[in-house]
Design an enzyme around this catalytic site. Structure first.
Site, short mmCIF file in Angstrom:
data_model
loop_
_atom_site.label_atom_id
_atom_site.label_comp_id
_atom_site.label_asym_id
_atom_site.label_seq_id
_atom_site.Cartn_x
_atom_site.Cartn_y
_atom_site.Cartn_z
N ALA A 26 0.86 -1.17 0.00
CA ALA A 26 0.00 0.00 0.00
C ALA A 26 0.91 1.23 0.00
CB ALA A 26 -0.87 -0.02 1.24
N GLY A 79 0.42 -4.91 0.97
CA GLY A 79 -0.75 -4.92 0.08
C GLY A 79 -0.48 -5.63 -1.23
N GLU A 90 -1.03 -9.20 -0.56
CA GLU A 90 -2.47 -9.37 -0.35
C GLU A 90 -3.23 -9.34 -1.67
OE1 GLU A 90 -2.28 -6.09 2.59
OE2 GLU A 90 -3.39 -7.43 3.91
N GLU A 121 4.25 -5.05 7.25
CA GLU A 121 3.56 -3.91 7.85
C GLU A 121 4.03 -3.62 9.28
OE1 GLU A 121 2.06 -6.35 6.15
OE2 GLU A 121 0.55 -5.50 4.80
C1 HXC Z 1 5.02 4.31 -1.22
C2 HXC Z 1 6.89 3.30 -2.07
C3 HXC Z 1 6.50 2.07 -1.50
C4 HXC Z 1 5.29 2.02 -0.75
C5 HXC Z 1 8.37 1.78 -2.53
N1 HXC Z 1 8.04 3.07 -2.70
N2 HXC Z 1 7.45 1.15 -1.80
N3 HXC Z 1 6.15 4.41 -1.93
N4 HXC Z 1 4.59 3.15 -0.64
N5 HXC Z 1 4.83 0.90 -0.20
C6 HXC Z 1 8.78 4.09 -3.45
C7 HXC Z 1 10.00 4.54 -2.66
O1 HXC Z 1 9.65 5.51 -1.71
C8 HXC Z 1 10.86 5.12 -3.77
O2 HXC Z 1 10.36 6.40 -4.11
C9 HXC Z 1 10.57 4.19 -4.95
O3 HXC Z 1 9.31 3.56 -4.63
C10 HXC Z 1 11.61 3.11 -5.10
O4 HXC Z 1 11.76 2.44 -3.88
P1 HXC Z 1 13.19 2.25 -3.16
O5 HXC Z 1 12.92 2.03 -1.73
O6 HXC Z 1 14.11 3.35 -3.53
O7 HXC Z 1 13.69 0.90 -3.85
P2 HXC Z 1 14.63 -0.24 -3.23
O8 HXC Z 1 15.77 0.39 -2.46
O9 HXC Z 1 14.94 -1.16 -4.35
O10 HXC Z 1 13.74 -1.00 -2.14
C11 HXC Z 1 12.60 -1.72 -2.56
C12 HXC Z 1 11.73 -2.09 -1.32
C13 HXC Z 1 11.43 -0.82 -0.52
C14 HXC Z 1 12.49 -3.10 -0.45
C15 HXC Z 1 10.46 -2.77 -1.84
O11 HXC Z 1 10.89 0.16 -1.40
C16 HXC Z 1 10.41 -1.04 0.57
O12 HXC Z 1 10.73 -1.59 1.62
N6 HXC Z 1 9.16 -0.59 0.37
C17 HXC Z 1 8.11 -0.67 1.35
C18 HXC Z 1 7.63 -2.09 1.48
C19 HXC Z 1 6.53 -2.16 2.52
O13 HXC Z 1 6.74 -1.86 3.72
N7 HXC Z 1 5.33 -2.54 2.11
C20 HXC Z 1 4.24 -2.63 2.96
C21 HXC Z 1 3.51 -1.33 2.92
S1 HXC Z 1 2.23 -1.26 4.13
P3 HXC Z 1 11.33 7.67 -4.23
O14 HXC Z 1 10.36 8.80 -4.48
O15 HXC Z 1 12.08 7.75 -2.95
O16 HXC Z 1 12.19 7.34 -5.40
C22 HXC Z 1 0.98 -2.10 3.48
C23 HXC Z 1 -0.12 -2.14 4.44
C24 HXC Z 1 -1.45 -2.64 3.99
O17 HXC Z 1 0.99 -2.59 2.40
C25 HXC Z 1 -2.44 -2.38 5.07
C26 HXC Z 1 -2.00 -1.38 6.09
C27 HXC Z 1 -3.06 -0.47 6.59
#
Ligand code: HXC
Length: 257
Positions: free
Chosen positions: A65, A108, A111, A131
């Site tokens: 998400a 997400g 999911e 998360e």
């Molecule tokens: C918003 C995101 C994002 C996310 C990545 N990006 N994941 N933006 N929401 N979930 C964006 C980054 O900010 C970045 O933008 C660009 O995408 C590239 O990501 P990087 O981090 O630079 O890439 P990398 O170093 O290769 O790392 C990849 C990654 C990392 C390991 C997947 O991005 C990451 O950990 N993302 C979050 C994963 C996560 O926690 N997902 C769960 C989300 S919570 P910029 O602008 O900086 O270039 C969820 C909850 C559901 O899903 C229900 C909860 C209520």
């Protein structure tokens, strides 16, 4: 179709939906949710579409998400908007769906893949529910569907530590039906979709409904539900055609009303 965050491609009786927010690794914001659900529901209403494939990019199916969109929200925002509830509609489609996952399928994203009926993984796929590391929990059914797919021990570990699984572990655990080389992923998923779309659409819908019922009910009720649908398929021309084709030693041609 006018969508910005999802590409829709029709190929015969199949359709390919490709998430298209590459700069954010396909992070699922409200626009993505609205567009993917609208595109999928439009295909679901089309009797010429027999199977829908959902995929992302080579790097990310979806990295979760959209964290930046959620970060400033409070409880009432989330509750009154019923945040993410519209994703449930993807799981309620009648047309069979295939998730083709390469790269990150986190939060997400994992999911979303689990909302689809068949889950194919590239050898590059990474699954997880991280998360907890953000101070939240899954919100699109992850704690429920992951647990049903891989069992309590692994689901608890993934949801409590945020550790991810590679494709091989996901296959061993029963989360995905099989692993294919990343370069072949989409074509392989489309081939699966074409096979499904070549079946009788109403009978494929009933098969899907029957398997899905296993997650909603007791064994005795589920078997009764299946038996009723099994009897019902004998009212279709496709049953006559399928069985006649077998007897005649020829391929069946489904689609008779
Ligand atoms: C918003 C995101 C994002 C996310 C990545 N990006 N994941 N933006 N929401 N979930 C964006 C980054 O900010 C970045 O933008 C660009 O995408 C590239 O990501 P990087 O981090 O630079 O890439 P990398 O170093 O290769 O790392 C990849 C990654 C990392 C390991 C997947 O991005 C990451 O950990 N993302 C979050 C994963 C996560 O926690 N997902 C769960 C989300 S919570 P910029 O602008 O900086 O270039 C969820 C909850 C559901 O899903 C229900 C909860 C209520």
């Amino acid at each position: 179709d006018g969508y910005e965050t999802v590409l829709v491609e029709r190929r015969g009786r199949t359709a390919l939906l490709t998430l298209n927010r590459p700069k954010a690794l396909n992070a699922l914001n409200l626009q993505v949710m609205r567009e993917v659900v609208a595109a999928a529901e439009a295909l679901d209403r089309d009797p010429e579409c027999g199977c829908i494939v959902l995929t992302g990019s080579a790097r990310a199916f979806a990295a979760g998400a959209d964290i930046k969109e959620m970060q400033p929200r409070g409880y009432l925002d989330m509750y009154l908007a019923d945040w993410f509830a519209a994703w449930d509609r993807l799981g309620q489609l009648r047309t069979p769906t295939v998730a083709a996952v390469a790269g990150y399928a986190l939060g997400g994203g994992c999911e979303l893949a689990m909302l689809c009926d068949i889950l194919l993984a590239a050898d590059t796929a990474v699954f997880g529910q991280p998360e907890i590391k953000l101070g939240v929990i899954p919100g699109i059914g992850g704690s429920q569907r992951l647990t049903r797919a891989v069992g309590k021990a692994k689901a608890m570990e993934l949801c409590l530590t945020g550790r991810t699984m590679d494709a091989a572990e996901a296959e061993r655990a029963g989360l995905v039906s099989r692993i294919v080389p990343a370069d072949d992923l989409v074509e392989e998923a489309m081939a699966v979709a074409e096979t499904v779309a070549g079946m009788s659409l109403p009978v494929a819908m009933m098969a899907k409904e029957s398997v899905a019922r296993a997650f909603e009910t007791t064994l005795a009720e589920g078997v009764r539900f299946e038996r009723r649908l099994f009897h019902a398929v004998f009212a279709t021309a496709d049953q006559k055609e399928g069985m006649a084709a077998f007897t005649d030693k020829r391929p069946p041609v489904f689609g008779h009303r």
